[in-house]
Design an enzyme around this catalytic site. Structure first.
Site, short mmCIF file in Angstrom:
data_model
loop_
_atom_site.label_atom_id
_atom_site.label_comp_id
_atom_site.label_asym_id
_atom_site.label_seq_id
_atom_site.Cartn_x
_atom_site.Cartn_y
_atom_site.Cartn_z
N CYS A 2 113.38 22.48 6.15
CA CYS A 2 113.78 21.23 6.79
C CYS A 2 114.37 20.24 5.78
O CYS A 2 114.06 20.28 4.60
CB CYS A 2 112.58 20.58 7.47
SG CYS A 2 111.67 21.68 8.56
N ARG A 27 120.75 23.85 4.47
CA ARG A 27 119.38 24.35 4.41
C ARG A 27 118.99 25.12 5.66
O ARG A 27 118.01 25.84 5.68
CB ARG A 27 118.41 23.17 4.20
CG ARG A 27 118.60 22.47 2.87
CD ARG A 27 117.79 21.19 2.80
NE ARG A 27 116.37 21.42 2.72
CZ ARG A 27 115.68 21.58 1.60
NH1 ARG A 27 116.31 21.57 0.45
NH2 ARG A 27 114.38 21.75 1.61
N TRP A 75 113.75 22.91 11.00
CA TRP A 75 113.81 24.36 11.16
C TRP A 75 112.46 24.76 11.76
O TRP A 75 111.42 24.63 11.13
CB TRP A 75 114.02 25.02 9.80
CG TRP A 75 114.44 26.45 9.85
CD1 TRP A 75 115.60 26.96 10.35
CD2 TRP A 75 113.71 27.58 9.33
NE1 TRP A 75 115.65 28.33 10.18
CE2 TRP A 75 114.50 28.74 9.55
CE3 TRP A 75 112.48 27.73 8.71
CZ2 TRP A 75 114.11 30.02 9.18
CZ3 TRP A 75 112.08 29.00 8.33
CH2 TRP A 75 112.88 30.12 8.56
N ASN A 101 108.27 18.32 6.07
CA ASN A 101 108.72 19.66 5.69
C ASN A 101 107.49 20.42 5.24
O ASN A 101 106.80 19.98 4.32
CB ASN A 101 109.75 19.57 4.56
CG ASN A 101 110.29 20.94 4.16
OD1 ASN A 101 109.97 21.94 4.78
ND2 ASN A 101 111.09 20.97 3.11
N GLY A 102 107.21 21.57 5.87
CA GLY A 102 106.04 22.35 5.49
C GLY A 102 105.27 22.83 6.69
O GLY A 102 105.76 22.83 7.82
N GLU A 490 121.94 44.04 -3.37
CA GLU A 490 122.49 42.71 -3.17
C GLU A 490 123.69 42.74 -2.22
O GLU A 490 123.86 41.87 -1.38
CB GLU A 490 122.88 42.09 -4.52
CG GLU A 490 123.54 40.72 -4.44
CD GLU A 490 122.67 39.65 -3.83
OE1 GLU A 490 123.22 38.57 -3.54
OE2 GLU A 490 121.46 39.88 -3.64
N LYS A 494 123.83 40.65 1.27
CA LYS A 494 124.88 39.69 1.60
C LYS A 494 125.49 40.00 2.96
O LYS A 494 125.72 39.11 3.77
CB LYS A 494 125.99 39.71 0.53
CG LYS A 494 125.64 38.98 -0.73
CD LYS A 494 125.52 37.48 -0.48
CE LYS A 494 124.50 36.85 -1.41
NZ LYS A 494 123.12 37.19 -1.21
N GLU A 497 122.98 39.26 5.80
CA GLU A 497 122.68 37.83 5.90
C GLU A 497 123.72 37.08 6.72
O GLU A 497 123.38 36.26 7.57
CB GLU A 497 122.66 37.19 4.50
CG GLU A 497 121.36 37.30 3.76
CD GLU A 497 121.42 36.57 2.43
OE1 GLU A 497 120.51 35.77 2.15
OE2 GLU A 497 122.38 36.79 1.65
N HIS A 513 116.95 62.49 0.19
CA HIS A 513 115.60 62.20 0.69
C HIS A 513 115.62 61.27 1.90
O HIS A 513 114.68 60.50 2.11
CB HIS A 513 114.75 61.62 -0.43
CG HIS A 513 114.60 62.54 -1.60
ND1 HIS A 513 113.69 63.57 -1.64
CD2 HIS A 513 115.29 62.60 -2.77
CE1 HIS A 513 113.81 64.22 -2.78
NE2 HIS A 513 114.77 63.65 -3.49
N LYS A 619 118.03 27.76 3.12
CA LYS A 619 118.44 27.86 1.71
C LYS A 619 117.23 27.94 0.79
O LYS A 619 117.16 28.79 -0.08
CB LYS A 619 119.31 26.66 1.33
CG LYS A 619 119.82 26.71 -0.10
CD LYS A 619 120.74 27.90 -0.33
CE LYS A 619 121.28 27.93 -1.73
NZ LYS A 619 122.04 29.17 -1.99
#
Length: 624
Positions: A2, A27, A75, A101-102, A490, A494, A497, A513, A619
């Site tokens: 948030c 964020r 959020w 926030n939390g 990575e 990306k 995401e 495998h 973020k």
């Protein structure tokens, strides 16, 4: 997570707060709200579900103004993303509002007790409990004197279990914001006859570059006269003011369509700035000054642990190869979210490295504290001066990447790889595993990377053409061997995401495998197939990777190879080739990740995705 913005000063408060919230949109959020007071009309609140433009429309239809206020982008954690659950939240009297926030872990028991005492709740959130507790703690003490807002907040935070950064205002105490931190970041900005509270630096950079971060257990009272700091018990404290050198324009798009694309193109500068002032090409030495870890401490190390999350974890995996190759030290890499729960075997002869862009990632902070409790030295690699990791670690390597706004990290990752390479060379020097001549060669190659990145970025249209062909794919597979395997991870991260395509990174040697079962004509496979001709191990890995490529082709898979310039053999074997400049084995990951980033970006744009703010992601993950 948030976003929080608060302001006390002479400017019109609503535009200041809305502008700050806009600069925190990266964020991730699902609702927004603002509360202001000080114009004689009491406390006024406006909230809206969805994007910030919805809140702006609410304000246009029903204007408000004042001399102080707080704003928030939420959020959702507890309660659906609705206007009702949006912050700020009021108490029963309507005179107090809170942004938060939390997560308040004990909010259910607190809420039940407050309901039994007659409090009426309007929302499903844990945050509303804080507003009601403050109302309760404002009640007169045993001598009949009402508590101040500061004292009420102080009593309230002691009742909360969990993590929180909060900002509180009351219509009964004009031009005052009370803020407290226990976990998520909170930064205080110092202007000329004006003061700010925010959850991240970009929110206030256009107004001031002088600021300080609150530490866990800090409580701040912000008024036009200044900022008074104390701990949760009321003891006065001080925090060192930081002067941020970021130009505010750096936090704008600068002509690029998205922040992510801008930040991809900023990678040459990020690598250059992370290196700047830390190497001597004359002596071949690396200088890491910001730490309370001596060369003798480095020489005595038995093992290194690295803890990180997400993209930073991939940087850590690549760093393992760098450190083990150059410093001959065993390295274990953990997800920070798992590190402390496995009772890690670390102690005084070990070093724990914490990698985090923000320096405020909750799991990474917890891993740092677990290591310190076991006696290990700790070293932070982060991008934000004065952040929690920087303050509590024994040493810090700042990445100097500048503000990274896009949720999907790009330039922070390449800056982290650069910092890890510098650390690996430094460890090799002090431990005597590489000589100065070898150091000079390595550092000279590092200084060539920025110009190679610049050259690489001139071929973006090749990646964009591939996006046209494969943006409708449902799945992708990324393969790599050795230090290139973390880049495969990575690249897959990306893509998933920002484009929402399912993508998986895998060691190329593990195809037999399991992954071979997935390969058909509908599966694009990205293979990291660069090699350093001067390195026999690299050449051997390349040859084995070519065999993996042929396995994919034999099963009708489509191959997109990322290869070293001049490699014609791979052009004959792959369907498409994206070339990167030649570089040593330990440095080429900084180059080969760029085509992965650009491919993800262009595919996401073609799919109509919100590149800078992908759904369900934030973020800075400042809660567990």
């Amino acid at each position: 997570m948030c976003g929080i913005v608060g302001y006390v000063g002479q400017k019109r408060v609503v535009p200041v707060i809305i502008d700050g919230l806009r600069r925190l949109e990266y964020r991730g959020y699902d609702s927004a709200g603002i509360a202001v007071a000080g114009n004689g009309e009491g406390l006024q609140v406006r909230r809206a579900e969805g994007k910030l433009r919805n809140l702006e429309e609410v304000i246009r239809l029903k204007p408000l103004d004042g001399t102080y206020g707080i704003g928030h982008t939420r959020w959702a954690t507890h309660g659906r993303p609705t206007e009702e659950n949006a912050h700020p939240h009021r108490d029963c009297t309507g005179k107090i509002v809170v942004v938060h926030n939390g997560i308040v872990e004990n909010y259910v028991s607190l809420k039940k007790k407050l309901i039994d005492e007659g409090h009426k709740f309007r929302t499903e959130t844990d945050t509303e409990v804080i507003a009601h507790l403050i109302e309760k703690n404002l009640s007169p003490d045993g001598n009949g004197h009402p508590n101040s807002l500061e004292e009420a907040v102080r009593k309230t935070v002691k009742l909360l279990t969990g993590v929180f950064a909060i900002a509180v205002i009351s219509s009964d105490e004009a031009n005052k914001i009370v803020a407290a931190r226990n976990g998520p970041p909170a930064v205080i900005g110092l202007g000329k006859n004006e003061y700010f509270i925010a959850s991240d630096v970009p929110a206030i950079l256009y107004h001031t570059r002088d600021l300080f971060f609150l530490a866990d257990g800090d409580l701040a009272v912000i008024t036009p006269a200044g900022v008074h700091l104390s701990d949760f018990d009321g003891h006065p404290i001080t925090r060192e003011v930081q002067h941020i050198t970021w130009d505010p324009i750096m936090a704008e798009k600068g002509g690029f369509k998205h922040f992510m694309l801008k930040e991809i193109y900023e990678q040459p500068r990020a690598v250059r700035d992370t290196t700047l002032g830390r190497v001597s090409l004359d002596s071949g030495k690396v200088f890491l000054d910001e730490m309370d870890i001596t060369e003798d401490d480095f020489r005595k190390l038995n093992k290194i642990h690295i803890a990180a999350c997400g993209t930073s974890w991939h940087a850590a995996l690549a760093g393992k190869f760098m450190i083990e190759r150059l410093a001959k030290l065993p390295v274990e890499v953990d997800y920070a979210s798992e590190f402390r729960y496995r009772d890690p075997l670390t102690g005084p002869d070990d070093l724990t490295i914490l990698i985090t862009q923000s320096g405020e990632t909750a799991d990474t902070i917890a891993a740092m504290r677990e290591s310190r409790a076991k006696g290990s030295k700790t070293l932070g690699i982060c991008n934000v001066v004065g952040s929690m990791i920087a303050r509590e670690s024994n040493g810090t390597i700042y990445t100097h990447a500048g503000p990274e706004i896009g949720v999907a990290s790009t330039k922070a990752f390449t800056a982290q790889l650069t910092a890890l390479f510098l650390l690996a060379v430094h460890l090799g020097q002090v431990r005597g595993t590489i000589d100065l001549e070898r150091s000079k060669q390595l550092l000279e190659e590092l200084t060539r990377i920025p110009s190679k990145l610049e050259a690489l970025l001139t071929h973006d249209e090749e990646t964009e053409d591939l996006a046209k062909l494969y943006h409708r794919a449902q799945d992708f597979l990324f393969l790599g061997r050795g230090i290139h395997y973390p880049i495969a991870l990575e690249g897959a991260l990306k893509l998933k995401e920002i484009s929402y395509i399912h993508a998986e990174g895998y060691p190329a040697g593990e195809m037999k495998h399991g992954p071979n079962a997935l390969i058909d004509e509908d599966l694009p496979v990205v293979i990291l197939a660069t090699h350093d001709k001067s390195d026999p191990d690299s050449v051997q890995r390349y040859e084995k990777t070519l065999s993996n490529l042929k396995e994919v082709k034999a099963r009708s898979g489509t191959v997109i190879a990322i290869a070293t310039e001049g490699d014609e053999e791979i052009r004959e074997a792959a369907d498409h080739v994206l070339y990167v400049p030649d570089a040593p084995e330990l440095l080429v990951p900084i180059l080969e990740v760029v085509p992965c980033q650009l491919l993800a970006y262009h595919i996401a744009v073609r799919r109509g995705c919100d590149v800078d703010q992908p759904r369900n992601l934030a973020k800075s993950v400042t809660v567990e």
